[in-house]
Enzyme design. Structure first.
Site, PDB file in Angstrom:
ATOM      1  N   GLU A 112       2.595   4.407  10.407  1.00 54.09           N
ATOM      2  CA  GLU A 112       1.166   4.490  10.114  1.00 54.09           C
ATOM      3  C   GLU A 112       0.683   5.853  10.581  1.00 54.09           C
ATOM      4  O   GLU A 112       0.867   6.225  11.743  1.00 54.09           O
ATOM      5  CB  GLU A 112       0.444   3.357  10.869  1.00 54.09           C
ATOM      6  CG  GLU A 112      -0.947   3.097  10.397  1.00 54.09           C
ATOM      7  CD  GLU A 112      -1.039   2.278   9.104  1.00 54.09           C
ATOM      8  OE1 GLU A 112       0.014   1.989   8.490  1.00 54.09           O
ATOM      9  OE2 GLU A 112      -2.161   1.964   8.701  1.00 54.09           O
ATOM     10  N   ASP A 125      -2.546  21.990 -17.433  1.00 52.08           N
ATOM     11  CA  ASP A 125      -1.438  22.017 -16.486  1.00 52.08           C
ATOM     12  C   ASP A 125      -0.373  23.016 -16.912  1.00 52.08           C
ATOM     13  O   ASP A 125       0.129  23.819 -16.128  1.00 52.08           O
ATOM     14  CB  ASP A 125      -0.769  20.642 -16.566  1.00 52.08           C
ATOM     15  CG  ASP A 125      -0.892  19.888 -15.289  1.00 52.08           C
ATOM     16  OD1 ASP A 125      -0.589  18.709 -15.302  1.00 52.08           O
ATOM     17  OD2 ASP A 125      -1.258  20.500 -14.283  1.00 52.08           O
ATOM     18  N   ARG A 169       2.380   4.701   0.341  1.00 51.53           N
ATOM     19  CA  ARG A 169       2.599   3.322  -0.056  1.00 51.53           C
ATOM     20  C   ARG A 169       2.452   3.143  -1.567  1.00 51.53           C
ATOM     21  O   ARG A 169       3.187   2.411  -2.187  1.00 51.53           O
ATOM     22  CB  ARG A 169       1.597   2.418   0.672  1.00 51.53           C
ATOM     23  CG  ARG A 169       1.756   0.971   0.326  1.00 51.53           C
ATOM     24  CD  ARG A 169       0.763   0.106   1.060  1.00 51.53           C
ATOM     25  NE  ARG A 169       1.025  -1.293   0.791  1.00 51.53           N
ATOM     26  CZ  ARG A 169       0.581  -1.923  -0.283  1.00 51.53           C
ATOM     27  NH1 ARG A 169      -0.136  -1.299  -1.166  1.00 51.53           N
ATOM     28  NH2 ARG A 169       0.874  -3.194  -0.473  1.00 51.53           N
ATOM     29  N   LYS A 182      -2.257  -3.242  15.427  1.00 52.25           N
ATOM     30  CA  LYS A 182      -2.292  -2.897  13.999  1.00 52.25           C
ATOM     31  C   LYS A 182      -3.122  -1.626  13.862  1.00 52.25           C
ATOM     32  O   LYS A 182      -4.340  -1.648  14.006  1.00 52.25           O
ATOM     33  CB  LYS A 182      -2.888  -4.032  13.177  1.00 52.25           C
ATOM     34  CG  LYS A 182      -2.850  -3.736  11.694  1.00 52.25           C
ATOM     35  CD  LYS A 182      -3.202  -4.984  10.897  1.00 52.25           C
ATOM     36  CE  LYS A 182      -2.974  -4.759   9.406  1.00 52.25           C
ATOM     37  NZ  LYS A 182      -3.872  -3.781   8.824  1.00 52.25           N
ATOM     38  N   LYS A 211      -6.486 -10.559  13.521  1.00 54.70           N
ATOM     39  CA  LYS A 211      -7.573  -9.585  13.540  1.00 54.70           C
ATOM     40  C   LYS A 211      -8.477  -9.768  14.754  1.00 54.70           C
ATOM     41  O   LYS A 211      -8.630 -10.877  15.275  1.00 54.70           O
ATOM     42  CB  LYS A 211      -8.418  -9.721  12.254  1.00 54.70           C
ATOM     43  CG  LYS A 211      -7.680  -9.338  10.992  1.00 54.70           C
ATOM     44  CD  LYS A 211      -7.355  -7.868  11.008  1.00 54.70           C
ATOM     45  CE  LYS A 211      -6.813  -7.347   9.721  1.00 54.70           C
ATOM     46  NZ  LYS A 211      -7.749  -6.972   8.712  1.00 54.70           N
ATOM     47  N   CYS A 253     -26.127 -12.215 -18.077  1.00 54.93           N
ATOM     48  CA  CYS A 253     -26.016 -12.072 -19.540  1.00 54.93           C
ATOM     49  C   CYS A 253     -26.978 -13.020 -20.244  1.00 54.93           C
ATOM     50  O   CYS A 253     -27.104 -12.998 -21.461  1.00 54.93           O
ATOM     51  CB  CYS A 253     -24.583 -12.330 -20.005  1.00 54.93           C
ATOM     52  SG  CYS A 253     -24.075 -14.065 -19.976  1.00 54.93           S
TER      53      CYS A 253
END
Ligand code: IVH
Length: 677
Positions: free
Chosen positions: A177, A35, A140, A119, A309, A405
């Site tokens: 949004e 960088d 966000r 939504k 939903k 396992c």
């Protein structure tokens, strides 16, 4: 003039060099210099341009796409957290939502005005306007801290850079949004699976010129910090910002009764596919902002809103195999590997079968033709089996009784229901390699240590290469070895080093959450951190004798019950767990827990409630006490400072007990006075 041509040559060489490394970084994702070296090279060119005007005129530096914002996006703390929404999947869930609100506000069956909006399935961003000027645009991020993506947001057409109205508050944070229209997406190359991923990829472009090539759009749906607050309802807020030239969704409207909620949900679901943007449900918000304020938030989502939903997208496919997955709490989950199928725009090849009982009940077998469904971000699931298509030779699936396992698994007996749990678990904790790997993924996740660049896939990769086998290994990584792994260059390694270093300073509550004790989520971790206050006190849990004493005291904490206490006991009983956590602690700087409000009306005081209040529910009272720095206990003991007695049916014995222990009693009228003072 030889001097001039030499300067020009030198300049051009540097430009070529910068172009080359720019390409390694942006296009090949494989930087070859650090960088800092990159920055130095750029600085040298800038200095030459400053010194020699004829170079400036050539303007070669500014033509190198991407050369400007080399560093990753700057991280900036949100003015107020960006939360998620809780979900409702049926009208019954919506009924519960309304009931919860009425209970919290102590409003008996009153009709609550709701505001309903689609939504949008895009990427959230927040825009900060100071004196009407757009000064910041953040992603966000982890909800607490976002990334400075203003340059990219500025490429969105119709996004106001300035609010012209005199009425705009001094500080206004607009939440929105960002999305790509379905039509625009269909014209894009196949790089992204769906418009949402494409919008995310575009917003995270390090070069805004690249972002500008993609037609991003947005809808504003809410606010963060506003000062002075000039809005009274969500409806009024949206109407006002629409006047100020923000894009708001035209399908939004006010509703009140359950019936209207359902009608609206059905109507919009019907036109869903004809819209040019993806929506995955409707958001219902309490319209009155003063009620929103009273309702407040849980640790992740507001109490005043919910996403109802739409029904899940479904598809038919065939099970190729059934595999076992081990979660971080040891839960054994069967997963069906299915023939790849497109479910509502997303290609699915795995679907969860939940648990052993579910396979048994539905008699699901390898080779079966099944219907699967996908709802939002949830893992797709197998809904039903078409037995008519079953092969005659198919055999019942025998659920393994061992973990991957090799250890035996067991089902727990629930203390509350006295029934056996449906989920089989491996109880080896960190001693099970499969659990350990999942615990590591949890440890580095956003809500825990939050190590950028060390996501789930990298944990898998580093695990396979024996670079990370337990938490403390993260802080002793062999970077020489990492340099040789494909995809890792100096820049990404430097970024990883920085992110790891940053994660070493952590608050006690996040640490408790990070170590992944079953039943101790973010909320409980905060309650425990409030109890222990410092890592020194928390460390006493490592000692068997101390542990017993401490665990008895935990039952006083409102929110911590027998299940959580048992789980903490099991966690610390496991020697591998304790060694691993101690090793981790040695690498971290764990900060004492400070309550948000250390100068609140009840700071450092312990309260308990009995009886009901006229103007607020118990939950609201608890929230108010905590917001004022107090801690709410669930039983009376010497440790209590105040017993707050509501007028409606207080428990007499509690008042008696408190009097005997000389605990101060606060009556409802005094409680109201204190709050209003
Ligand atoms: S209100 C959580 N309204 O959904 C705070 N969110 O799951 C209140 N979203 O981060 C959010 N459309 O990115 C709200 N009309 C809408 C929305 C919406 C999309 C997204 C937003 C939020 C996420 C929460």
């Amino acid at each position: 003039m030889p001097e001039r041509s030499k300067i020009l040559n030198d300049y051009k060489k540097k430009i070529e060099n910068l172009k080359k490394h720019n390409n390694y970084y942006y296009n090949e994702d494989s930087p070859k210099i650090s960088d800092q070296e990159f920055d130095n090279l750029k600085k040298e060119i800038e200095n030459l341009e400053k010194k020699y005007f004829f170079l400036k005129e050539l303007n070669l530096l500014s033509k190198i796409v991407g050369a400007t914002p080399l560093n990753k996006f700057k991280k900036i703390k949100h003015l107020s957290p960006m939360l998620s929404l809780s979900n409702a999947f049926s009208l019954e869930d919506m009924k519960d939502f309304l009931k919860r609100i009425c209970n919290f506000l102590n409003l008996k069956n009153k009709q609550i005005e709701l505001f309903c909006e689609p939504k949008i399935d895009g990427i959230s961003a927040t825009l900060i306007y100071e004196k009407g000027i757009l000064t910041r645009g953040l992603s966000r991020g982890d909800g607490e801290t976002g990334e400075d993506i203003l340059e990219n947001l500025l490429t969105i057409k119709n996004l106001p850079k300035k609010i012209l109205s005199k009425d705009a508050p001094n500080l206004l944070e607009v939440r929105c949004e960002v999305y790509i229209g379905k039509h625009d997406f269909s014209k894009m190359s196949d790089k992204f699976a769906n418009p949402r991923n494409a919008a995310g990829g575009s917003l995270r472009q390090k070069d805004a010129k690249e972002t500008a090539k993609i037609p991003l759009k947005y809808f504003a749906y809410g606010f963060g910090k506003v000062s002075p607050m000039i809005f009274n309802t969500q409806n009024e807020f949206l109407k006002t910002i629409k006047k100020w030239k923000f894009e708001t969704n035209p399908l939004s409207k006010q509703v009140d009764t359950l019936n209207k909620i359902e009608i609206n949900h059905r109507e919009i679901e019907q036109i869903r596919s004809s819209l040019d943007y993806d929506i995955d449900g409707l958001v219902f918000k309490v319209n009155d902002l003063s009620l929103q304020k009273r309702l407040g938030n849980t640790s992740n989502s507001p109490r005043w809103a919910i996403a109802y939903k739409f029904s899940a997208e479904k598809a038919i496919t065939k099970i190729k195999d059934i595999m076992i997955q081990v979660g971080r709490t040891g839960a054994i989950t069967p997963v069906a590997k299915v023939d790849s199928v497109n479910v509502g725009g997303v290609v699915v090849s795995n679907a969860t079968l939940h648990n052993e009982d579910e396979i048994e009940r539905k008699d699901i077998r390898i080779g079966d033709t099944v219907q699967i469904q996908r709802a939002g971000d949830v893992i797709p699931q197998v809904v039903s089996v078409d037995k008519s298509k079953r092969d005659k030779n198919s055999k019942k699936f025998i659920f393994p009784d061992k973990c991957l396992c090799g250890s035996k698994t067991s089902k727990e007996l629930s203390k509350s229901t006295k029934k056996l749990d449906a989920v089989r678990r491996c109880t080896k904790g960190y001693s099970c390699n499969y659990i350990a790997k999942e615990k590591l993924k949890h440890l580095v996740s956003k809500e825990a240590l939050n190590i950028d660049g060390l996501g789930k896939k990298v944990i898998e990769q580093f695990w396979d290469l024996n670079l990370i086998k337990e938490p403390s290994n993260i802080f002793d990584l062999n970077y020489k070895q990492i340099e040789n792994i494909e995809g890792w260059g100096e820049l990404s390694i430097n970024n990883l080093k920085k992110a790891i270093k940053k994660s070493q300073i952590i608050s006690l509550d996040k640490f408790i959450y990070s170590i992944g004790i079953r039943h101790i989520g973010q909320e409980n971790a905060k309650i425990l951190a409030g109890f222990f206050r410092s890592i020194q006190e928390f460390s006493k849990l490592f000692d068997f004798k101390n542990r017993k004493k401490i665990l008895i005291n935990l039952i006083d904490l409102d929110g911590i019950g027998e299940t959580q206490i048992q789980s903490i006991e099991n966690f610390f009983f496991n020697k591998t767990n304790t060694r691993i956590i101690e090793d981790l602690m040695n690498k971290l700087n764990i900060k004492d827990y400070v309550t948000q409000n250390s100068d609140g009306k009840f700071s450092n005081k312990k309260l308990m409630f009995t009886g009901g209040f006229k103007d607020m529910s118990r939950s609201e009272a608890k929230e108010v006490a905590e917001n004022n720095g107090g801690k709410v206990l669930g039983s009376i003991s010497k440790k209590l400072d105040y017993l707050v007695v509501g007028d409606s049916k207080p428990t007499k014995s509690k008042i008696e007990q408190a009097k005997q222990l000389k605990i101060k009693i606060i009556l409802e009228k005094d409680w109201n006075k204190i709050l209003n003072s």
